[in-house]
Design an enzyme around this catalytic site. Structure first.
Site, PDB file in Angstrom:
ATOM      1  N   ALA A   1       0.832  -1.209   0.000  1.00 30.95           N
ATOM      2  CA  ALA A   1       0.000   0.000   0.000  1.00 30.95           C
ATOM      3  C   ALA A   1       0.863   1.254   0.000  1.00 30.95           C
ATOM      4  O   ALA A   1       0.622   2.195  -0.768  1.00 30.95           O
ATOM      5  CB  ALA A   1      -0.931  -0.004   1.216  1.00 30.95           C
TER       6      ALA A   1
ATOM      7  N   ARG B   1       4.156  10.165  -9.717  1.00 33.24           N
ATOM      8  CA  ARG B   1       3.820  10.173 -11.151  1.00 33.24           C
ATOM      9  C   ARG B   1       2.787  11.257 -11.456  1.00 33.24           C
ATOM     10  O   ARG B   1       2.874  11.972 -12.442  1.00 33.24           O
ATOM     11  CB  ARG B   1       3.271   8.808 -11.587  1.00 33.24           C
ATOM     12  CG  ARG B   1       4.369   7.810 -11.952  1.00 33.24           C
ATOM     13  CD  ARG B   1       3.818   6.645 -12.750  1.00 33.24           C
ATOM     14  NE  ARG B   1       2.854   5.855 -12.004  1.00 33.24           N
ATOM     15  CZ  ARG B   1       3.171   4.858 -11.202  1.00 33.24           C
ATOM     16  NH1 ARG B   1       4.426   4.511 -11.024  1.00 33.24           N
ATOM     17  NH2 ARG B   1       2.240   4.193 -10.553  1.00 33.24           N
TER      18      ARG B   1
ATOM     19  N   SER C   1       8.814  -2.516  -0.742  1.00 34.62           N
ATOM     20  CA  SER C   1       8.327  -3.000  -2.038  1.00 34.62           C
ATOM     21  C   SER C   1       8.768  -4.424  -2.380  1.00 34.62           C
ATOM     22  O   SER C   1       9.598  -4.639  -3.252  1.00 34.62           O
ATOM     23  CB  SER C   1       8.823  -2.037  -3.140  1.00 34.62           C
ATOM     24  OG  SER C   1       8.299  -2.408  -4.385  1.00 34.62           O
TER      25      SER C   1
ATOM     26  N   CYS D   1       3.717 -12.427  -0.888  1.00 31.46           N
ATOM     27  CA  CYS D   1       2.952 -13.579  -1.390  1.00 31.46           C
ATOM     28  C   CYS D   1       3.868 -14.629  -2.017  1.00 31.46           C
ATOM     29  O   CYS D   1       3.507 -15.802  -2.102  1.00 31.46           O
ATOM     30  CB  CYS D   1       1.921 -13.118  -2.419  1.00 31.46           C
ATOM     31  SG  CYS D   1       1.031 -11.648  -1.908  1.00 31.46           S
TER      32      CYS D   1
ATOM     33  N   ASP E   1      -3.480  -3.696   4.657  1.00 32.90           N
ATOM     34  CA  ASP E   1      -3.851  -4.627   5.732  1.00 32.90           C
ATOM     35  C   ASP E   1      -4.212  -3.946   7.048  1.00 32.90           C
ATOM     36  O   ASP E   1      -4.873  -4.554   7.893  1.00 32.90           O
ATOM     37  CB  ASP E   1      -2.678  -5.582   6.018  1.00 32.90           C
ATOM     38  CG  ASP E   1      -2.547  -6.691   4.984  1.00 32.90           C
ATOM     39  OD1 ASP E   1      -3.308  -6.691   3.998  1.00 32.90           O
ATOM     40  OD2 ASP E   1      -1.671  -7.561   5.187  1.00 32.90           O
TER      41      ASP E   1
ATOM     42  N   ALA F   1      -3.525  -8.674  -0.991  1.00 32.62           N
ATOM     43  CA  ALA F   1      -2.563  -7.824  -1.697  1.00 32.62           C
ATOM     44  C   ALA F   1      -3.182  -6.835  -2.689  1.00 32.62           C
ATOM     45  O   ALA F   1      -2.799  -5.669  -2.721  1.00 32.62           O
ATOM     46  CB  ALA F   1      -1.547  -8.700  -2.412  1.00 32.62           C
TER      47      ALA F   1
ATOM     48  N   ASN G   1      -2.672  -2.677  -2.779  1.00 32.14           N
ATOM     49  CA  ASN G   1      -2.094  -1.901  -3.887  1.00 32.14           C
ATOM     50  C   ASN G   1      -3.100  -0.878  -4.411  1.00 32.14           C
ATOM     51  O   ASN G   1      -2.765   0.283  -4.640  1.00 32.14           O
ATOM     52  CB  ASN G   1      -1.683  -2.840  -5.027  1.00 32.14           C
ATOM     53  CG  ASN G   1      -0.384  -3.569  -4.703  1.00 32.14           C
ATOM     54  OD1 ASN G   1       0.685  -3.062  -4.958  1.00 32.14           O
ATOM     55  ND2 ASN G   1      -0.484  -4.733  -4.106  1.00 32.14           N
TER      56      ASN G   1
ATOM     57  N   TYR H   1     -15.661 -20.898 -24.054  1.00 28.84           N
ATOM     58  CA  TYR H   1     -15.626 -22.363 -24.120  1.00 28.84           C
ATOM     59  C   TYR H   1     -14.677 -22.851 -25.206  1.00 28.84           C
ATOM     60  O   TYR H   1     -14.715 -22.358 -26.345  1.00 28.84           O
ATOM     61  CB  TYR H   1     -17.028 -22.951 -24.391  1.00 28.84           C
ATOM     62  CG  TYR H   1     -16.945 -24.382 -24.892  1.00 28.84           C
ATOM     63  CD1 TYR H   1     -16.493 -25.397 -24.048  1.00 28.84           C
ATOM     64  CD2 TYR H   1     -17.265 -24.704 -26.206  1.00 28.84           C
ATOM     65  CE1 TYR H   1     -16.362 -26.702 -24.510  1.00 28.84           C
ATOM     66  CE2 TYR H   1     -17.140 -26.012 -26.674  1.00 28.84           C
ATOM     67  CZ  TYR H   1     -16.681 -27.011 -25.821  1.00 28.84           C
ATOM     68  OH  TYR H   1     -16.539 -28.289 -26.266  1.00 28.84           O
TER      69      TYR H   1
ATOM     70  N   TRP I   1     -21.000 -25.765 -20.967  1.00 31.67           N
ATOM     71  CA  TRP I   1     -21.560 -25.004 -19.852  1.00 31.67           C
ATOM     72  C   TRP I   1     -20.457 -24.902 -18.805  1.00 31.67           C
ATOM     73  O   TRP I   1     -20.099 -25.905 -18.193  1.00 31.67           O
ATOM     74  CB  TRP I   1     -22.796 -25.699 -19.265  1.00 31.67           C
ATOM     75  CG  TRP I   1     -23.992 -25.601 -20.156  1.00 31.67           C
ATOM     76  CD1 TRP I   1     -24.374 -26.491 -21.107  1.00 31.67           C
ATOM     77  CD2 TRP I   1     -24.951 -24.530 -20.182  1.00 31.67           C
ATOM     78  NE1 TRP I   1     -25.506 -26.055 -21.739  1.00 31.67           N
ATOM     79  CE2 TRP I   1     -25.892 -24.849 -21.187  1.00 31.67           C
ATOM     80  CE3 TRP I   1     -25.105 -23.334 -19.476  1.00 31.67           C
ATOM     81  CZ2 TRP I   1     -26.977 -24.034 -21.494  1.00 31.67           C
ATOM     82  CZ3 TRP I   1     -26.183 -22.531 -19.763  1.00 31.67           C
ATOM     83  CH2 TRP I   1     -27.097 -22.865 -20.766  1.00 31.67           C
TER      84      TRP I   1
END
Ligand SMILES: Cc1cc2nc3c(=O)[nH]c(=O)nc-3n(C[C@H](O)[C@H](O)[C@H](O)COP(=O)(O)OP(=O)(O)OC[C@H]3O[C@@H](n4cnc5c(N)ncnc54)[C@H](O)[C@@H]3O)c2cc1C
Length: 446
Positions: free
Chosen positions: A11, A21, A38, A42, A281, A299, A303, A424, A432
């Site tokens: 975050a 930016r 940074s 995960c 978090d 996550a 972000n 499909y 399906w």
């Protein structure tokens, strides 16, 4: 405009980069207590599973790049100790105990969460470790490299515990998973949790569910996890019983807290103080199904919330609708995914839930390599709205769940979802789609 950010991971660094930016003239200062910013937390289970990889592989962008290329001031090794909202000032302590006050126009609290460590004897013994930060990842890897670890006990069976059980098993270690609740993955229908249990069994993982831990003891150079029913010997113990938000700074500054004690924020990520934001978090969020506040630390939302804070402080007023709690994890060959509410959560939120669980195939009829895939769906009897979905299978669960997640964001009824034109081709699913088959069964109950 000066934006000060406490916490330099998902975050915090998302907010820092996007602010620069959008407004290159903005002064952005990130205060991070560790030496890392940074990185991909995960990725840690997969990194730990591979002794050849360095933990630093997970660093997305090094501190120098943020400083030199982007003009962001990054103060690693500084721990913020207090926030003074009246003076608009944070106080931090640096590496040599040096205190420093940093003024702000806008402040972002992005302090994340920390592992819950039970207040029981032995949880501070060497070899009893948790996994949240990169330094904790390094500590696990170092311990494995420097000790003769053959057996690992994992306390807890959430997704981090399950990912780590696969990682340890890939390293050739014997793994026992211990938890007080007799039900594996209690948020899931029993027949789907049984598929996960079977996968663990097939991979020689011992499961001791329904054993309440009393203590960890050190005996003859080994560890013993003692429960009320059984004891397990181990060379290393991973504590993975969940996380709690790092919201103490906010609470001490008088900011309002939400569910699970996370920092309460509005749709624009503002706390109860208009110049202080919280994201990731440590903060709560709105649930797109219930419209109520919730705390689901993941996550993407960290972000995204960081980005939204950058938009806010740069005057772009982005509002976030909320989260669906979409989660996916891998355990050995299984993909386990969920989005939205299960039946119990739906009832608690005031819906009249009906549910269905189906088993179908991951590929078209008679297509080679097809495997079984289970789908669970929950809808509201009164409105016909889709409320949640879960999937377990060896393929086709991880990304397929996203269709259901989008339906939840769109507040679709099951009838509307059933009319969605999903893709499909024989190698990828039946004509399906499994989600449509489940929706077709569910609509019969509405
Ligand atoms: C092993 C593991 C696997 C995961 N896998 C997934 C996954 O597959 N999918 C998914 O969606 N999520 C996953 N997550 C969760 C995801 O990593 C988090 O949701 C995300 O990192 C949250 O980012 P954050 O910036 O809010 O908090 P964090 O990443 O926790 O960063 C907070 C930062 O704030 C710093 N900090 C805290 N207090 C202070 C202070 N007082 N002063 C200065 N600095 C401070 C901390 O040191 C930390 O660097 C995983 C997490 C772990 C641990």
């Amino acid at each position: 405009m000066k934006l000060v950010i406490i916490g330099g991971d998902a975050a915090g660094m998302s907010a820092a980069s996007r602010t620069k930016r959008l407004d290159p003239a903005a002064e952005v200062v990130v205060i991070e207590q560790t030496r890392d910013v940074s990185y991909s937390a995960c990725g840690m289970p997969y990194n730990i599973a591979d002794p050849a990889r360095l933990m630093d592989d997970l660093i997305v962008r090094p501190v120098e790049e943020f400083q030199q290329k982007m003009g962001i001031q990054v103060m690693t090794g500084h721990r913020v100790q207090s926030i003074d909202p009246l003076e608009r000032m944070v106080s931090a302590v640096g590496p040599e105990g040096k205190e420093i006050d940093v003024p702000y126009d806008n402040l972002l609290i992005a302090t994340g969460a920390r592992p819950i460590i039970p207040d029981l004897p032995g949880f501070d013994l060497p070899g009893v470790l948790a996994l949240k930060s990169l330094s904790q990842g390094r500590a696990i890897k170092d311990y494995l490299n420097t000790h003769a670890v053959k057996q690992v006990a994992i306390i807890g069976m959430g997704y981090i515990g399950l990912e780590m059980c696969e990682a340890f098993s890939n390293l050739g270690l014997a793994v026992t998973m211990i938890k007080p609740n007799p039900d594996l993955l209690p948020w899931m229908p029993r027949e789907m949790a049984a598929t996960v249990a079977q996968e663990l069994k097939d991979n020689y993982i011992r499961i001791d569910a329904g054993n309440t831990i009393q203590a960890i003891e050190s005996t003859k150079g080994r560890l013993k996890v003692r429960g009320d029913r059984d004891a397990h010997q181990a060379d290393m113990v991973l504590v993975a019983v969940g996380v709690r938000p790092n919201s103490e700074l906010a609470a001490n500054a008088g900011l309002a807290l939400g569910p699970a004690g996370a920092v309460a924020v509005d749709h624009g990520l503002r706390t109860s103080d208009q110049s202080i934001f919280a994201a990731g978090d440590c903060a709560d969020a709105f649930h797109v199904v219930t419209g109520e506040k919730t705390w689901i630390p993941l996550a993407l939302r960290a972000n995204r919330a960081g980005w939204a804070v950058a938009d806010q402080v740069c005057g772009n007023g982005t509002m976030l609708p909320g989260i669906a709690g979409t989660t996916v994890f891998k355990v050995f060959d299984l993909e386990v995914a969920r989005t939205g509410l299960n039946k119990k959560e739906a009832r608690r939120a005031g819906f009249e839930p009906v549910e269905v669980t189906i088993t179908t195939r991951s590929r078209a009829h008679a297509h080679p390599g097809s495997t079984s895939i289970q789908v669970h769906m929950v809808a509201d009897q009164k409105s016909g709205r889709l409320l949640g979905a879960q999937m377990v299978g060896k393929e086709g669960a991880a990304h397929r769940i996203n269709a259901a997640a989008v339906a939840l964001h769109g507040q679709m009824t099951v009838a509307q979802f059933l009319q969605c034109d999903l893709s499909y081709a024989p190698p990828f699913g039946p004509v399906w789609d499994p989600l449509l088959t489940a929706a077709n069964q569910l609509i019969k109950k509405l």
